[in-house]
Every structure is written in C-alpha cells, then in structure tokens.
Design a protein around this motif. Structure first.
Motif, short mmCIF file in Angstrom:
data_model
loop_
_atom_site.label_atom_id
_atom_site.label_comp_id
_atom_site.label_asym_id
_atom_site.label_seq_id
_atom_site.Cartn_x
_atom_site.Cartn_y
_atom_site.Cartn_z
N MET A 84 0.75 -1.17 -0.14
CA MET A 84 0.25 -0.02 -0.07
C MET A 84 0.72 1.19 -0.14
O MET A 84 2.03 1.40 0.69
N GLN A 85 0.52 2.29 -0.67
CA GLN A 85 1.17 3.48 -0.94
C GLN A 85 1.26 4.31 0.42
O GLN A 85 0.02 4.34 1.14
N ARG A 86 2.45 4.76 1.01
CA ARG A 86 2.20 5.53 2.15
C ARG A 86 2.46 6.82 1.82
O ARG A 86 2.84 7.37 1.10
N HIS A 87 1.52 7.47 2.77
CA HIS A 87 1.39 9.05 2.72
C HIS A 87 2.12 9.83 3.76
O HIS A 87 1.95 9.44 4.86
N ARG A 88 2.89 10.68 3.19
CA ARG A 88 4.05 11.50 4.27
C ARG A 88 3.06 12.66 4.48
O ARG A 88 3.10 13.59 3.50
N ILE A 89 2.80 12.90 5.72
CA ILE A 89 2.14 14.14 6.05
C ILE A 89 3.10 15.01 7.09
O ILE A 89 3.76 14.46 7.99
N VAL A 90 3.12 16.15 6.72
CA VAL A 90 3.94 16.96 7.36
C VAL A 90 3.08 18.44 8.13
O VAL A 90 2.38 18.88 7.49
N PHE A 91 3.20 18.53 9.37
CA PHE A 91 2.66 19.42 10.15
C PHE A 91 3.49 20.63 10.39
O PHE A 91 4.47 20.24 10.94
N VAL A 92 3.22 21.80 9.99
CA VAL A 92 4.06 22.99 10.17
C VAL A 92 3.46 23.65 11.60
O VAL A 92 2.33 24.20 11.78
N VAL A 93 4.34 23.65 12.44
CA VAL A 93 4.14 24.34 13.98
C VAL A 93 5.02 25.65 14.25
O VAL A 93 6.01 25.58 13.36
N PHE A 94 4.74 26.25 15.09
CA PHE A 94 5.58 27.58 15.36
C PHE A 94 5.20 27.83 16.80
O PHE A 94 4.26 27.34 17.41
N ASP A 95 6.14 28.50 17.35
CA ASP A 95 5.71 28.95 18.95
C ASP A 95 4.39 29.65 18.94
O ASP A 95 4.44 30.67 18.09
N GLY A 96 3.56 29.52 19.82
CA GLY A 96 2.20 30.07 19.87
C GLY A 96 1.30 29.46 19.09
O GLY A 96 0.18 29.97 18.47
N PHE A 97 1.52 28.15 18.64
CA PHE A 97 0.28 27.31 17.76
C PHE A 97 -0.40 26.99 18.70
O PHE A 97 -0.48 26.87 19.95
N GLN A 98 -1.71 26.57 17.94
CA GLN A 98 -2.78 26.19 18.70
C GLN A 98 -2.90 24.37 18.88
O GLN A 98 -2.55 23.76 17.68
N ALA A 99 -2.63 23.95 20.15
CA ALA A 99 -2.16 22.58 20.21
C ALA A 99 -3.29 21.54 19.69
O ALA A 99 -2.78 20.43 18.96
#
Length: 323
Positions: free
Chosen positions: A1-16
């Motif tokens: 099965m194809q794997r999907h690479r997910i990248v989350f972009v965070v920064f100081d003061g992001f919403q948890a």
C-alpha cells in the motif's frame, strides 16, 4: 500500500488542538492501513510551545527537512500565526513544499501561512469565523467563505477552528483510504457526530445569546428538540407558561431576536443538515423541518444562506459523512 507522508507545520504559539486532533486521526488510520508517516516541522527543530503552554517536539526544522516528496502539507493556526507568516525562511519552505505536494491543507488560521507562501491564491478557503475579515482584508486574492467547517477546492483543503481539523482529517483519510477505514477511525476515536464540510460554523450558540430564565430556556429547548413541530407564538407561550405578548417581549429581550425569526433560523439549520446528510427530496425535508412546502423552504433558505437548497446540496453534499 502507498504510504502518505504528512508534514505538520508548527511554530511558537500554535494551537495545540490543531495538531493533536488531526495527528491522532492520521495515526489511527495508519494502524488500520499502515498508510501514513507523520512528521512535525518548525522554523527550527526542537521544543515548540503552544498557546496554552503545552510543548511538542518538532523533529525537523526548515534547514534539515527536504520540502520535496510530501503528500499532504498541514499548516496549523494559533495566536502567533501572524508572526509566523512573517518568517521568510518558514514561508519559503512552505512554498517549496506546497509546490510539489499532492495536497495543501490548513487548520483554523493556518491558512494565513499558506496565503503568505502564495499557495492558495484564487482558491475558495475557510478559517475560524473570528479571522474572516482579517483574511479577506489581508489577502484579497482569496475567496474567503467562513460558513463551512471545511472546504475542498481542488488540492487545497482548509478548515475552521480547532476541532474542525479532525473533521478535515477524516475527510482526507476517506479520500485516501475509503469510507470503511475513515468510519473505523471515527468509531475508534468516538467521533460520533456526523459533520460534513458544509455544516455551518455559525450554529445557534454562536449567533444568538443564551436565555437567562427558565421559561425562555424551556421554549428554546422545545424548538431545538423538534424544529418541525408547531411553533407559533401561542404554542411557544404554552411551553413558557407565559402569555403570547409576554413571551414575545421576554424572548426578544433575552435572545436578541423575535421568536418567529429564531424558529426560522433553527429550521433552516435543520434543513441544511438534512440536505448534506441524506438524499431525501427537498419537499420531504421542507415538511419535516416545519416549512410546510418546498417553496417556503426555498425562500427562507435563500434569505439566510444566499443560495437555493438544491444548490447547497450540490455544493456540499459531495463530502461524505464519516460516522
């Protein structure tokens, strides 16, 4: 099965919760299919603090993560998103990653990062309702619509505030792996509320004040319990134990809107849900929601939503429900 690479972009003061909710959805989907690899990126690798003080470990910074080869880019929101959008190193990395990613997505005010990176110009997007005017003012190149909880416009998916990110993530899982796995994830996470993308951010608790007395609370409860029931002024007065004239004054004073207008809006919301969650004819929905006829529903719907019920169904009914 194809794997999907997910990248989350965070920064100081992001919403948890912008991170935790969608991340859990993808991780649970991966246990059923093995189909997801999730990574967290920040301007620099290391500990990143959210608005609430909860800290997460960003495994990568913009200097060490190749922006190529990403399946889905997820830009998160938070109180400090305006400052993050001014970080040229971050927005340049987002632009490079988004240029080749199969999907570009955002949760809440994360759309400001996508806009700063030039990835969503000309697209119809949403964000948290409180940021609507700012987004439209700062990015006139966007078509801002802060009514739905999430919007898909081609490869661009954007969502409203915090918990709507989980609805968006479930829709992405369904798009990748099918309804059965999305349904299994929803069951596992006890996401029992069926919230298609077309559901309004502006639910009753947001557009009206809350009643301050028991008679008016009883009246409001009766309206929501069965929007299609008889809710003329005499019927509502009976629920409140007041005279019709007294109810009219009390209701308007406590909720800021007359009883008839409130009933109509609740009925339109019920019709909206029915239009996207099922395939009953408009005439059937009209009778069930208390409008009496399809024409009366159409007039009320157009007055409040701005389009016809059939057009609303065509626009939002394609996003399937998950639980």
């Amino acid at each position: 099965m194809q794997r999907h690479r997910i990248v989350f972009v965070v920064f100081d003061g992001f919403q948890a919760l912008d991170l935790a909710g969608p991340h859990e959805v993808f991780q649970h989907a991966g246990t059923f299919s093995g189909g997801y690899d999730c990574q967290i990126l920040a301007p620099t690798a290391g500990l990143v603090r959210s608005t609430s003080g909860l800290a997460v470990q960003a495994g990568h910074g913009v200097a060490d993560l190749d922006p190529r080869g990403i399946d889905t880019l997820v830009a998160l929101g938070g109180n400090s998103v305006d400052q993050a959008a001014q970080n040229s190193a971050l927005t340049e990395w987002i632009a490079a990653a988004g240029a080749s990613a199969r999907r570009v997505t955002s949760v809440c005010s994360g759309v400001f990062l996508l806009a700063a990176a030039g990835l969503v110009g000309g697209h119809r997007v949403t964000t948290h309702w409180s940021r609507e005017e700012q987004l439209a003012r700062e990015h006139p190149e966007l078509r801002v619509d802060c009514d739905p909880i999430f919007i898909r416009d081609g490869r661009v998916w954007t969502s409203a505030g915090v918990t709507a990110g989980m609805d968006l993530a479930l829709a992405l899982v369904e798009d990748d792996l099918g309804r059965d796995i999305a349904h299994a994830v929803a069951q596992e996470l006890v996401l029992f509320l069926r919230r298609p993308g077309g559901q309004s951010q502006y639910s009753v608790p947001l557009w009206s004040r809350q009643p301050s007395s028991d008679p008016i609370r009883n009246t409001v409860s009766a309206i929501h319990t069965d929007p299609g029931a008889r809710h003329g002024i005499a019927d509502l007065a009976a629920h409140a134990g007041l005279s019709p004239r007294h109810l009219q004054r009390r209701f308007t004073a406590e909720l800021g809107t007359p009883p008839a207008a409130y009933v109509e809006r609740v009925r339109v919301e019920a019709a909206r849900r029915a239009l996207v969650e099922g395939d009953d004819p408009v005439e059937t929905i009209a009778h069930r929601c208390g409008f009496g006829s399809a024409e009366t529903l159409r007039r009320s719907f157009h007055r409040q939503v701005g389009i016809a019920p059939s057009e609303y169904r065509d626009r939002f009914g394609s996003i399937k429900e998950y639980a």
